[in-house]
Design a protein around this motif. Structure first.
Motif, PDB file in Angstrom:
ATOM      1  N   THR A 170       8.185   4.080  -3.525  1.00  0.00           N
ATOM      2  CA  THR A 170       8.113   3.064  -4.573  1.00  0.00           C
ATOM      3  C   THR A 170       9.506   2.711  -5.067  1.00  0.00           C
ATOM      4  O   THR A 170       9.846   1.528  -5.219  1.00  0.00           O
ATOM      5  CB  THR A 170       7.247   3.551  -5.749  1.00  0.00           C
ATOM      6  N   ILE A 171      10.348   3.708  -5.306  1.00  0.00           N
ATOM      7  CA  ILE A 171      11.713   3.468  -5.774  1.00  0.00           C
ATOM      8  C   ILE A 171      12.476   2.626  -4.768  1.00  0.00           C
ATOM      9  O   ILE A 171      13.110   1.620  -5.131  1.00  0.00           O
ATOM     10  CB  ILE A 171      12.426   4.810  -6.042  1.00  0.00           C
ATOM     11  N   ASP A 172      12.417   2.982  -3.502  1.00  0.00           N
ATOM     12  CA  ASP A 172      13.132   2.242  -2.457  1.00  0.00           C
ATOM     13  C   ASP A 172      12.636   0.802  -2.360  1.00  0.00           C
ATOM     14  O   ASP A 172      13.432  -0.136  -2.221  1.00  0.00           O
ATOM     15  CB  ASP A 172      12.981   2.936  -1.107  1.00  0.00           C
ATOM     16  N   THR A 173      11.326   0.604  -2.436  1.00  0.00           N
ATOM     17  CA  THR A 173      10.744  -0.732  -2.325  1.00  0.00           C
ATOM     18  C   THR A 173      11.174  -1.621  -3.486  1.00  0.00           C
ATOM     19  O   THR A 173      11.577  -2.771  -3.296  1.00  0.00           O
ATOM     20  CB  THR A 173       9.206  -0.652  -2.261  1.00  0.00           C
ATOM     21  N   VAL A 174      11.125  -1.091  -4.698  1.00  0.00           N
ATOM     22  CA  VAL A 174      11.507  -1.869  -5.880  1.00  0.00           C
ATOM     23  C   VAL A 174      13.001  -2.157  -5.874  1.00  0.00           C
ATOM     24  O   VAL A 174      13.427  -3.286  -6.152  1.00  0.00           O
ATOM     25  CB  VAL A 174      11.080  -1.139  -7.174  1.00  0.00           C
ATOM     26  N   GLU A 175      13.820  -1.163  -5.548  1.00  0.00           N
ATOM     27  CA  GLU A 175      15.264  -1.390  -5.503  1.00  0.00           C
ATOM     28  C   GLU A 175      15.613  -2.476  -4.499  1.00  0.00           C
ATOM     29  O   GLU A 175      16.443  -3.357  -4.774  1.00  0.00           O
ATOM     30  CB  GLU A 175      15.994  -0.100  -5.141  1.00  0.00           C
ATOM     31  N   ALA A 176      14.982  -2.458  -3.338  1.00  0.00           N
ATOM     32  CA  ALA A 176      15.266  -3.466  -2.317  1.00  0.00           C
ATOM     33  C   ALA A 176      14.814  -4.852  -2.773  1.00  0.00           C
ATOM     34  O   ALA A 176      15.530  -5.842  -2.595  1.00  0.00           O
ATOM     35  CB  ALA A 176      14.589  -3.095  -0.998  1.00  0.00           C
ATOM     36  N   ALA A 194       4.794   3.566 -19.938  1.00  0.00           N
ATOM     37  CA  ALA A 194       6.062   4.139 -19.497  1.00  0.00           C
ATOM     38  C   ALA A 194       5.802   5.443 -18.753  1.00  0.00           C
ATOM     39  O   ALA A 194       4.986   6.247 -19.173  1.00  0.00           O
ATOM     40  CB  ALA A 194       6.969   4.408 -20.692  1.00  0.00           C
ATOM     41  N   CYS A 195       6.478   5.597 -17.643  1.00  0.00           N
ATOM     42  CA  CYS A 195       6.399   6.844 -16.895  1.00  0.00           C
ATOM     43  C   CYS A 195       7.608   6.923 -15.982  1.00  0.00           C
ATOM     44  O   CYS A 195       8.249   5.914 -15.691  1.00  0.00           O
ATOM     45  CB  CYS A 195       5.102   6.933 -16.084  1.00  0.00           C
ATOM     46  N   LYS A 196       7.942   8.108 -15.543  1.00  0.00           N
ATOM     47  CA  LYS A 196       9.077   8.295 -14.655  1.00  0.00           C
ATOM     48  C   LYS A 196       8.632   8.074 -13.211  1.00  0.00           C
ATOM     49  O   LYS A 196       7.664   8.678 -12.757  1.00  0.00           O
ATOM     50  CB  LYS A 196       9.646   9.698 -14.815  1.00  0.00           C
ATOM     51  N   LEU A 197       9.332   7.193 -12.517  1.00  0.00           N
ATOM     52  CA  LEU A 197       9.036   6.999 -11.102  1.00  0.00           C
ATOM     53  C   LEU A 197       9.611   8.164 -10.318  1.00  0.00           C
ATOM     54  O   LEU A 197      10.781   8.509 -10.479  1.00  0.00           O
ATOM     55  CB  LEU A 197       9.640   5.699 -10.586  1.00  0.00           C
ATOM     56  N   PRO A 216       0.839  -1.201   0.000  1.00  0.00           N
ATOM     57  CA  PRO A 216       0.000   0.000   0.000  1.00  0.00           C
ATOM     58  C   PRO A 216       0.876   1.253   0.000  1.00  0.00           C
ATOM     59  O   PRO A 216       1.891   1.316   0.688  1.00  0.00           O
ATOM     60  CB  PRO A 216      -0.788  -0.116   1.306  1.00  0.00           C
ATOM     61  N   GLY A 217       0.505   2.221  -0.818  1.00  0.00           N
ATOM     62  CA  GLY A 217       1.257   3.459  -0.913  1.00  0.00           C
ATOM     63  C   GLY A 217       2.217   3.506  -2.082  1.00  0.00           C
ATOM     64  O   GLY A 217       2.792   4.554  -2.375  1.00  0.00           O
ATOM     65  N   MET A 218       2.413   2.356  -2.778  1.00  0.00           N
ATOM     66  CA  MET A 218       3.295   2.365  -3.945  1.00  0.00           C
ATOM     67  C   MET A 218       2.616   3.100  -5.093  1.00  0.00           C
ATOM     68  O   MET A 218       1.405   3.086  -5.228  1.00  0.00           O
ATOM     69  CB  MET A 218       3.658   0.938  -4.380  1.00  0.00           C
ATOM     70  N   PHE A 219       3.416   3.736  -5.932  1.00  0.00           N
ATOM     71  CA  PHE A 219       2.928   4.453  -7.098  1.00  0.00           C
ATOM     72  C   PHE A 219       2.490   3.453  -8.157  1.00  0.00           C
ATOM     73  O   PHE A 219       3.152   2.451  -8.395  1.00  0.00           O
ATOM     74  CB  PHE A 219       4.042   5.339  -7.654  1.00  0.00           C
TER      75      PHE A 219
END
Length: 66
Positions: free
Chosen positions: A54-60, A46-49, A37-40
């Motif tokens: 969201t960036i931190d969650t995906v990178e991890a 295609a879109c810029k994050l 919950p809360g992720m973009f």
């Protein structure tokens, strides 16, 4: 702005479709997809994050960083 050449279908810069190349650094199976919950989320292909959560969650999850 680059010049564009449109086909005979009447497309304009506004209505034309574009191919967006992507270099995938990491992938997972759909069954391993993550969501919190809360992720973009965006329905565009295609879109810029920009949402840091969201960036931190995906990178991890993918063990990658920018």
């Amino acid at each position: 702005m680059p010049s564009y050449q449109y086909g005979s279908s009447g497309d304009t810069e506004v209505t034309a479709e574009y191919v967006v190349p992507a270099k995938w650094e990491a992938t997972v199976r759909a069954s391993e997809a993550i969501w919190k919950p809360g992720m973009f989320a965006n329905q565009n292909s295609a879109c810029k994050l920009s949402k840091q959560f969201t960036i931190d969650t995906v990178e991890a999850a993918l063990s990658v960083s920018d």
